[in-house]
Motif scaffolding. Structure first.
Motif, mmCIF file in Angstrom:
data_model
loop_
_atom_site.group_PDB
_atom_site.id
_atom_site.type_symbol
_atom_site.label_atom_id
_atom_site.label_comp_id
_atom_site.label_asym_id
_atom_site.label_seq_id
_atom_site.Cartn_x
_atom_site.Cartn_y
_atom_site.Cartn_z
ATOM 1 N N PHE A 61 0.847 -1.186 0.000
ATOM 2 C CA PHE A 61 0.000 0.000 0.000
ATOM 3 C C PHE A 61 0.890 1.246 0.000
ATOM 4 O O PHE A 61 1.829 1.337 0.788
ATOM 5 N N GLY A 62 0.585 2.188 -0.889
ATOM 6 C CA GLY A 62 1.407 3.390 -0.995
ATOM 7 C C GLY A 62 2.770 3.087 -1.586
ATOM 8 O O GLY A 62 3.751 3.755 -1.269
ATOM 9 N N GLY A 63 2.844 2.089 -2.460
ATOM 10 C CA GLY A 63 4.139 1.627 -2.969
ATOM 11 C C GLY A 63 4.845 2.590 -3.900
ATOM 12 O O GLY A 63 6.065 2.522 -4.038
ATOM 13 N N GLY A 64 4.092 3.479 -4.575
ATOM 14 C CA GLY A 64 4.727 4.461 -5.454
ATOM 15 C C GLY A 64 5.684 3.828 -6.443
ATOM 16 O O GLY A 64 5.313 2.945 -7.218
ATOM 17 N N PRO A 65 6.968 4.210 -6.405
ATOM 18 C CA PRO A 65 7.950 3.663 -7.344
ATOM 19 C C PRO A 65 8.480 2.286 -6.939
ATOM 20 O O PRO A 65 9.410 1.777 -7.546
ATOM 21 N N SER A 66 7.926 1.720 -5.896
ATOM 22 C CA SER A 66 8.221 0.347 -5.438
ATOM 23 C C SER A 66 9.625 0.133 -4.870
ATOM 24 O O SER A 66 10.261 -0.886 -5.157
ATOM 25 N N PRO A 67 10.125 1.031 -4.017
ATOM 26 C CA PRO A 67 11.387 0.730 -3.345
ATOM 27 C C PRO A 67 11.268 -0.489 -2.438
ATOM 28 O O PRO A 67 12.240 -1.223 -2.230
ATOM 29 N N GLU A 68 10.056 -0.723 -1.904
ATOM 30 C CA GLU A 68 9.843 -1.874 -1.031
ATOM 31 C C GLU A 68 10.080 -3.180 -1.786
ATOM 32 O O GLU A 68 10.675 -4.120 -1.260
ATOM 33 N N LEU A 69 9.591 -3.240 -3.014
ATOM 34 C CA LEU A 69 9.785 -4.435 -3.829
ATOM 35 C C LEU A 69 11.264 -4.633 -4.145
ATOM 36 O O LEU A 69 11.788 -5.747 -4.061
ATOM 37 N N PHE A 70 11.950 -3.550 -4.484
ATOM 38 C CA PHE A 70 13.391 -3.598 -4.763
ATOM 39 C C PHE A 70 14.154 -4.134 -3.552
ATOM 40 O O PHE A 70 14.981 -5.037 -3.662
ATOM 41 N N ALA B 95 1.843 -6.686 -5.865
ATOM 42 C CA ALA B 95 0.786 -5.739 -6.220
ATOM 43 C C ALA B 95 1.048 -4.433 -5.489
ATOM 44 O O ALA B 95 1.381 -4.443 -4.301
ATOM 45 N N VAL B 96 0.912 -3.326 -6.188
ATOM 46 C CA VAL B 96 1.007 -1.995 -5.583
ATOM 47 C C VAL B 96 -0.381 -1.379 -5.569
ATOM 48 O O VAL B 96 -1.081 -1.367 -6.592
ATOM 49 N N LEU B 97 -0.780 -0.886 -4.411
ATOM 50 C CA LEU B 97 -2.081 -0.244 -4.245
ATOM 51 C C LEU B 97 -1.817 1.199 -3.825
ATOM 52 O O LEU B 97 -1.366 1.461 -2.708
ATOM 53 N N ASP B 98 -2.065 2.130 -4.725
ATOM 54 C CA ASP B 98 -1.691 3.518 -4.488
ATOM 55 C C ASP B 98 -2.636 4.434 -5.250
ATOM 56 O O ASP B 98 -3.269 4.014 -6.226
ATOM 57 N N SER C 15 -2.225 -12.646 0.054
ATOM 58 C CA SER C 15 -0.862 -12.187 0.305
ATOM 59 C C SER C 15 -0.242 -12.833 1.536
ATOM 60 O O SER C 15 -0.886 -12.977 2.575
ATOM 61 N N ASP C 16 1.018 -13.184 1.394
ATOM 62 C CA ASP C 16 1.820 -13.650 2.530
ATOM 63 C C ASP C 16 2.365 -12.463 3.321
ATOM 64 O O ASP C 16 2.614 -12.581 4.522
ATOM 65 N N LEU C 17 2.566 -11.352 2.629
ATOM 66 C CA LEU C 17 3.098 -10.136 3.252
ATOM 67 C C LEU C 17 2.311 -8.948 2.728
ATOM 68 O O LEU C 17 2.143 -8.774 1.518
ATOM 69 N N VAL C 18 1.810 -8.131 3.648
ATOM 70 C CA VAL C 18 1.096 -6.903 3.311
ATOM 71 C C VAL C 18 1.851 -5.750 3.971
ATOM 72 O O VAL C 18 2.137 -5.798 5.175
ATOM 73 N N VAL C 19 2.162 -4.719 3.187
ATOM 74 C CA VAL C 19 2.987 -3.623 3.688
ATOM 75 C C VAL C 19 2.297 -2.284 3.446
ATOM 76 O O VAL C 19 1.811 -2.016 2.340
ATOM 77 N N LEU D 41 -8.771 -8.872 6.275
ATOM 78 C CA LEU D 41 -8.531 -9.627 5.054
ATOM 79 C C LEU D 41 -7.323 -10.562 5.153
ATOM 80 O O LEU D 41 -7.173 -11.472 4.333
ATOM 81 N N LEU D 42 -6.458 -10.358 6.133
ATOM 82 C CA LEU D 42 -5.240 -11.158 6.225
ATOM 83 C C LEU D 42 -5.562 -12.636 6.373
ATOM 84 O O LEU D 42 -6.439 -13.028 7.127
ATOM 85 N N LYS D 43 -4.803 -13.465 5.673
ATOM 86 C CA LYS D 43 -4.969 -14.906 5.835
ATOM 87 C C LYS D 43 -4.135 -15.378 7.024
ATOM 88 O O LYS D 43 -3.133 -14.734 7.396
ATOM 89 N N PRO D 44 -4.495 -16.489 7.646
ATOM 90 C CA PRO D 44 -3.694 -17.018 8.762
ATOM 91 C C PRO D 44 -2.254 -17.283 8.330
ATOM 92 O O PRO D 44 -1.999 -17.801 7.240
ATOM 93 N N GLY D 45 -1.331 -16.899 9.190
ATOM 94 C CA GLY D 45 0.083 -17.093 8.910
ATOM 95 C C GLY D 45 0.726 -15.967 8.140
ATOM 96 O O GLY D 45 1.947 -15.955 7.971
ATOM 97 N N SER D 46 -0.060 -15.014 7.666
ATOM 98 C CA SER D 46 0.502 -13.895 6.916
ATOM 99 C C SER D 46 1.077 -12.852 7.866
ATOM 100 O O SER D 46 0.870 -12.890 9.081
ATOM 101 N N LEU D 47 1.781 -11.914 7.282
ATOM 102 C CA LEU D 47 2.452 -10.873 8.053
ATOM 103 C C LEU D 47 2.079 -9.523 7.469
ATOM 104 O O LEU D 47 2.076 -9.344 6.246
ATOM 105 N N MET D 48 1.754 -8.565 8.324
ATOM 106 C CA MET D 48 1.458 -7.202 7.904
ATOM 107 C C MET D 48 2.448 -6.268 8.585
ATOM 108 O O MET D 48 2.654 -6.352 9.799
ATOM 109 N N LEU D 49 3.070 -5.391 7.797
ATOM 110 C CA LEU D 49 4.016 -4.409 8.326
ATOM 111 C C LEU D 49 3.520 -3.006 8.019
ATOM 112 O O LEU D 49 3.106 -2.714 6.891
ATOM 113 N N VAL D 50 3.580 -2.144 9.019
ATOM 114 C CA VAL D 50 3.332 -0.714 8.834
ATOM 115 C C VAL D 50 4.623 -0.007 9.206
ATOM 116 O O VAL D 50 5.088 -0.103 10.351
#
Length: 306
Positions: A116-125, A144-147, A184-188, A217-226
């Motif tokens: 979320f808020g990925g913009g130019p996707s430094p998180e993916l890099f 997936a980038v949601l922005d 998603s396994d990881l939501v950021v 919406l998170l599935k069991p075992g997934s991780l969310m980072l803020v």
């Protein structure tokens, strides 16, 4: 694998961060333009992140020259934040839900990730380089980038969804986007909450409601980072209230660091960039931001329900 992850953070600082930062010279060569007045853009961008009267930032990221300056100054520093948090979680006590979730994520052969808020996707890099460094024989990432803004200059994720985090709960996520988050396994959520208008130090209440929806919406075992820049009281108040909400659920494990400081200067000084280029970047206010003050919150969901 476990030896690397559990060797405190020496490997992370000595090997991982320099590996991620090694991409900086190519960014400079690609986007530094002496023919454009990038100094004025850089100064304006820097001052925008430090508003004197407001607790949120207003920036129009659609300008191509601004995108180039942003990439030179902030792309790499923002790329190291997810690896830092994942490294911290992987060194927690064995059996802890966050520790387990982070290890399972790092061991996986294929990941689904939403930014979320990925913009130019430094998180993916940063995530790609981190995983490649600690687990060279893997890994496939579906991203997936949601922005609210689709950047023209960016790493290209597999999916992009136009998303407004303060839209009404029933419409802030396109159904296809909601399905991606569920898988998603990881939501950021990273470095975007300080760009959502509030009133004084009061955040938009719809934002908190929508963050709760993401947790649901998170599935069991997934991780969310803020992960957010430090210094915005509006964001701090939001995260405090979000954390209180999360503690009411028995099937959620959370961790919160209210203030962290990550210095990149030493790794920056070891990069292969000519002295002339360094001097040009310094005089034009285009040096990479090399000290990050931030806060982070991690959430993992077990299969147990309240």
């Amino acid at each position: 694998m476990n030896e690397i992850l559990n060797a405190k953070n020496k490997y992370f600082y000595d090997e991982v961060i320099p590996y991620i930062i090694s991409g900086y010279p190519s960014l400079i060569k690609k986007y530094y333009d002496k023919m454009q007045n990038q100094k004025s853009i850089s100064a304006a961008l820097w001052s925008s992140y430090k508003p004197e009267e407001k607790q949120y930032v207003e920036i129009d990221y659609t300008n191509i020259q601004l995108q180039k300056v942003y990439l030179m100054k902030y792309f790499i520093p923002h790329a190291v934040l997810i690896p830092f948090v994942l490294d911290s979680l992987s060194r927690r006590n064995n059996g802890d839900l966050l520790h387990t979730a982070s290890l399972e994520l790092l061991r996986s052969n294929a990941l689904n990730v939403s930014f979320f808020g990925g913009g130019p996707s430094p998180e993916l890099f940063g995530l790609m380089h981190y995983l490649k460094k600690i687990q060279p024989n893997t890994i496939g990432i579906s991203s997936a980038v949601l922005d609210k803004t689709k950047w023209q200059i960016a790493m290209k994720p597999d999916y992009f969804f136009e998303t407004n985090l303060i839209a009404p709960s029933g419409s802030f996520l396109h159904p296809n986007a909601a399905d991606v988050v569920r898988r998603s396994d990881l939501v950021v959520i990273q470095n975007c909450l300080n760009e959502i208008p509030g009133s004084g130090c009061n955040y938009n209440q719809q934002l908190l409601m929508n963050m709760k929806r993401i947790v649901n919406l998170l599935k069991p075992g997934s991780l969310m980072l803020v992960i957010e820049r430090y210094g915005y009281e509006l964001v701090r108040n939001l995260l405090n209230d979000f954390r209180v909400y999360l503690t009411t659920f028995n099937n959620l494990k959370i961790d919160y660091e209210a203030y962290k400081k990550l210095e990149l200067k030493e790794s920056y000084n070891n990069m292969n960039i000519s002295n002339n280029m360094i001097n040009d970047l310094r005089s034009d206010w285009l040096l990479m931001n090399n000290c990050i003050h931030f806060q982070w919150l991690a959430v993992s969901k077990s299969s147990y329900c309240n």
